[in-house]
Motif scaffolding. Structure first.
Motif, PDB file in Angstrom:
ATOM      1  N   SER A 105      29.203 -14.821 -29.543  1.00 27.64           N
ATOM      2  CA  SER A 105      28.242 -14.026 -28.761  1.00 27.64           C
ATOM      3  C   SER A 105      28.944 -13.365 -27.588  1.00 27.64           C
ATOM      4  O   SER A 105      29.793 -13.976 -26.921  1.00 27.64           O
ATOM      5  CB  SER A 105      27.087 -14.904 -28.263  1.00 27.64           C
ATOM      6  OG  SER A 105      27.581 -15.991 -27.514  1.00 27.64           O
ATOM      7  N   THR A 106      28.585 -12.118 -27.342  1.00 29.89           N
ATOM      8  CA  THR A 106      29.096 -11.355 -26.206  1.00 29.89           C
ATOM      9  C   THR A 106      27.966 -10.505 -25.632  1.00 29.89           C
ATOM     10  O   THR A 106      27.038 -10.122 -26.345  1.00 29.89           O
ATOM     11  CB  THR A 106      30.265 -10.438 -26.615  1.00 29.89           C
ATOM     12  OG1 THR A 106      29.914  -9.717 -27.798  1.00 29.89           O
ATOM     13  CG2 THR A 106      31.533 -11.251 -26.877  1.00 29.89           C
ATOM     14  N   ALA A 107      28.065 -10.191 -24.338  1.00 26.49           N
ATOM     15  CA  ALA A 107      27.047  -9.370 -23.668  1.00 26.49           C
ATOM     16  C   ALA A 107      27.679  -8.653 -22.485  1.00 26.49           C
ATOM     17  O   ALA A 107      28.461  -9.253 -21.732  1.00 26.49           O
ATOM     18  CB  ALA A 107      25.875 -10.236 -23.208  1.00 26.49           C
ATOM     19  N   TRP A 108      27.337  -7.370 -22.319  1.00 29.03           N
ATOM     20  CA  TRP A 108      27.855  -6.550 -21.230  1.00 29.03           C
ATOM     21  C   TRP A 108      26.874  -6.518 -20.064  1.00 29.03           C
ATOM     22  O   TRP A 108      25.664  -6.488 -20.251  1.00 29.03           O
ATOM     23  CB  TRP A 108      28.098  -5.127 -21.704  1.00 29.03           C
ATOM     24  CG  TRP A 108      29.298  -4.928 -22.580  1.00 29.03           C
ATOM     25  CD1 TRP A 108      29.330  -4.967 -23.939  1.00 29.03           C
ATOM     26  CD2 TRP A 108      30.630  -4.630 -22.158  1.00 29.03           C
ATOM     27  NE1 TRP A 108      30.594  -4.723 -24.405  1.00 29.03           N
ATOM     28  CE2 TRP A 108      31.418  -4.506 -23.328  1.00 29.03           C
ATOM     29  CE3 TRP A 108      31.236  -4.456 -20.912  1.00 29.03           C
ATOM     30  CZ2 TRP A 108      32.777  -4.209 -23.294  1.00 29.03           C
ATOM     31  CZ3 TRP A 108      32.590  -4.163 -20.874  1.00 29.03           C
ATOM     32  CH2 TRP A 108      33.364  -4.045 -22.041  1.00 29.03           C
ATOM     33  N   ASN A 109      27.451  -6.473 -18.858  1.00 29.70           N
ATOM     34  CA  ASN A 109      26.685  -6.234 -17.634  1.00 29.70           C
ATOM     35  C   ASN A 109      27.540  -5.375 -16.717  1.00 29.70           C
ATOM     36  O   ASN A 109      28.270  -5.878 -15.861  1.00 29.70           O
ATOM     37  CB  ASN A 109      26.321  -7.554 -16.956  1.00 29.70           C
ATOM     38  CG  ASN A 109      25.419  -7.349 -15.750  1.00 29.70           C
ATOM     39  OD1 ASN A 109      24.748  -6.317 -15.619  1.00 29.70           O
ATOM     40  ND2 ASN A 109      25.401  -8.310 -14.833  1.00 29.70           N
TER      41      ASN A 109
END
Length: 458
Positions: free
Chosen positions: A230-234
């Motif tokens: 899992s990866t997520a950008w902010n």
């Protein structure tokens, strides 16, 4: 009454327009009185006849009976009251509105239409897919996140050791990379917000940044020792979750990318999602726990909430686009529940049992609805897409032609189309979201069959 008296009455002031104001009969004046064609009139004779009150007017040489009948027809109405034709008066009022009330009629019609438009309009839900792409090699693994649709309208999807880019505008396909290692393959794919950079996590714990436009590897990010599912950008922060139970925030601008590392989960981190405002992070783990983190306190590894209501792995996460403190989460097969959370207070405000593994959640940005993608089930909703109305969480529609469980969901940039990736090695595109339809755009079962045009993604 003799004829001479009748003529004097007709020529008197009783018929003048002034008397109409005092008459008990109400009159309506829709326009101006009749203007005759003056070129056909003898104005001198007419003036003499109107102004001479001394002599009797007797232009016709007719017998007494005919003249009496003529007086009765021209000077008296049906009730025997004096009446004269071509006189300045309006027609008696009736139930029909006159022309002067046209504006009122228009206002009333506009009000009725406005009230009708404010009523909830029926929105047809397509029964069939808009498109089906063949996706050979798509990994049948509940925990991976191998699909992402960027702002550039390009869908990135990992098919086994290869990663492809599909352009939804011209339907072109481009292979971005292929992993050479025997036991390695992409396990997470996420576009940055501006869609200029693609983050790819691997089975062997690598994390890479790619420039998709030039098909160029930009950077390798270190820190994990297990697969990155899992990866997520902010913004400039890329957050990754791994089987090594850690969450790492990478500052992609800095030479030393490691901004913070959190180790609170006791099993694989399989779900990550930043809030729309970027101030909170939700993380789900295979130990059935859901954590809420504040961006400003992640360096201290201090969580805002630790939520343990789920009874299976928490992979599906989605922040509400119109209530920024609301988060939806979905549990695995042993749980099968969609839970709606108030992340400010850390309480569950609604819970729906779907009786199926929940592999993805997507909010509808055009209507207050949420779509869930399902995998294995012992009773119902297996391999289905379910649309739920928010906040009541009543089921609106049930879709699905996947022959095996759904692995991932993602949404198009315009918020109209949702793509489902299935273990049957297909990608299916559903126009399940969108504005209300203004016409009869119902999709029949036959149209649904015609929509099953399958093409290869590679």
């Amino acid at each position: 009454m003799n004829q001479n008296a009748m003529w004097r009455l007709l020529e008197s002031d009783w018929y003048s327009p002034r008397r109409l104001h005092d008459s008990p009969t109400q009159y309506d004046f829709p326009g101006d009185r009749l203007l005759p064609n003056r070129s056909l009139m003898d104005l001198d004779e007419a003036h003499s006849m109107l102004t001479n009150r001394t002599r009797d007017f007797n232009p016709l040489k007719c017998n007494q009976a005919y003249r009496q009948k003529l007086f009765e027809n021209l000077s008296l109405d049906s009730e025997g009251k004096p009446f004269r034709i071509i006189v300045f008066r309006g027609s008696p009022k009736s139930s029909r509105k006159s022309i002067r009330f046209v504006d009122e009629i228009r206002h009333e019609t506009a009000a009725i239409f406005d009230n009708h438009s404010k009523q909830p309009q029926y929105r047809s839900i397509p029964k069939g897919e808009k498109r089906v792409l063949d996706a050979p090699g798509l990994r049948n693994d509940y925990y991976v996140n191998i699909m992402s649709w960027g702002k550039n309208n390009i869908l990135a999807v990992a098919l086994g050791p290869e990663l492809y880019l599909w352009n939804s505008e011209d339907q072109s396909v481009h292979k971005l990379l292929q992993v050479r290692g025997a036991n390695d393959l992409p396990t997470s794919v996420t576009w940055s917000k501006d869609a200029r950079t693609l983050a790819v996590g691997y089975m062997c714990s690598k994390l890479e940044l790619w420039d998709a436009e030039y098909s160029k590897l930009i950077r390798n990010l270190q820190g994990h020792s297990g697969r990155i599912a899992s990866t997520a950008w902010n913004g400039h922060i890329l957050t990754s979750g791994s089987r090594d139970k850690s969450i790492i925030n990478h500052d992609v601008r800095a030479g030393n990318n490691l901004a913070s590392c959190i180790k609170k989960h006791t099993d694989e981190v399989c779900g990550l999602k930043w809030s729309i405002e970027g101030n909170r992070l939700a993380s789900g783990g295979n130990e059935n726990l859901l954590y809420i983190w504040e961006a400003s306190k992640m360096n201290s590894s201090k969580f805002l909430h630790r939520l343990s209501d789920h009874c299976a792995a928490v992979k599906a996460l989605a922040w509400c686009p119109y209530q920024h403190n609301v988060l939806a989460s979905g549990g695995g097969l042993s749980d099968g529940c969609i839970k709606i959370w108030n992340t400010q207070k850390g309480i569950c405000i609604n819970s729906i049992e779907t009786k199926a593994q929940i592999s993805g959640l997507e909010w509808n940005r055009h209507h207050k609805e949420i779509l869930s993608g399902h995998g294995y089930s012992t009773t119902e909703n297996q391999n289905k897409l379910c649309l739920w109305r928010y906040p009541s969480m009543t089921k609106v529609a049930e879709l699905g032609n996947h022959r095996s469980r759904i692995i991932n969901l993602c949404q198009s940039p315009d918020g109209v189309t949702v793509t489902s990736a299935g273990a049957d090695e297909t990608l299916r595109f559903w126009d399940v979201f969108g504005p209300p339809t203004t016409g009869n755009l119902m999709v029949s079962d036959l149209q649904g069959l015609f929509s099953l045009r399958t093409s290869l993604i590679r």
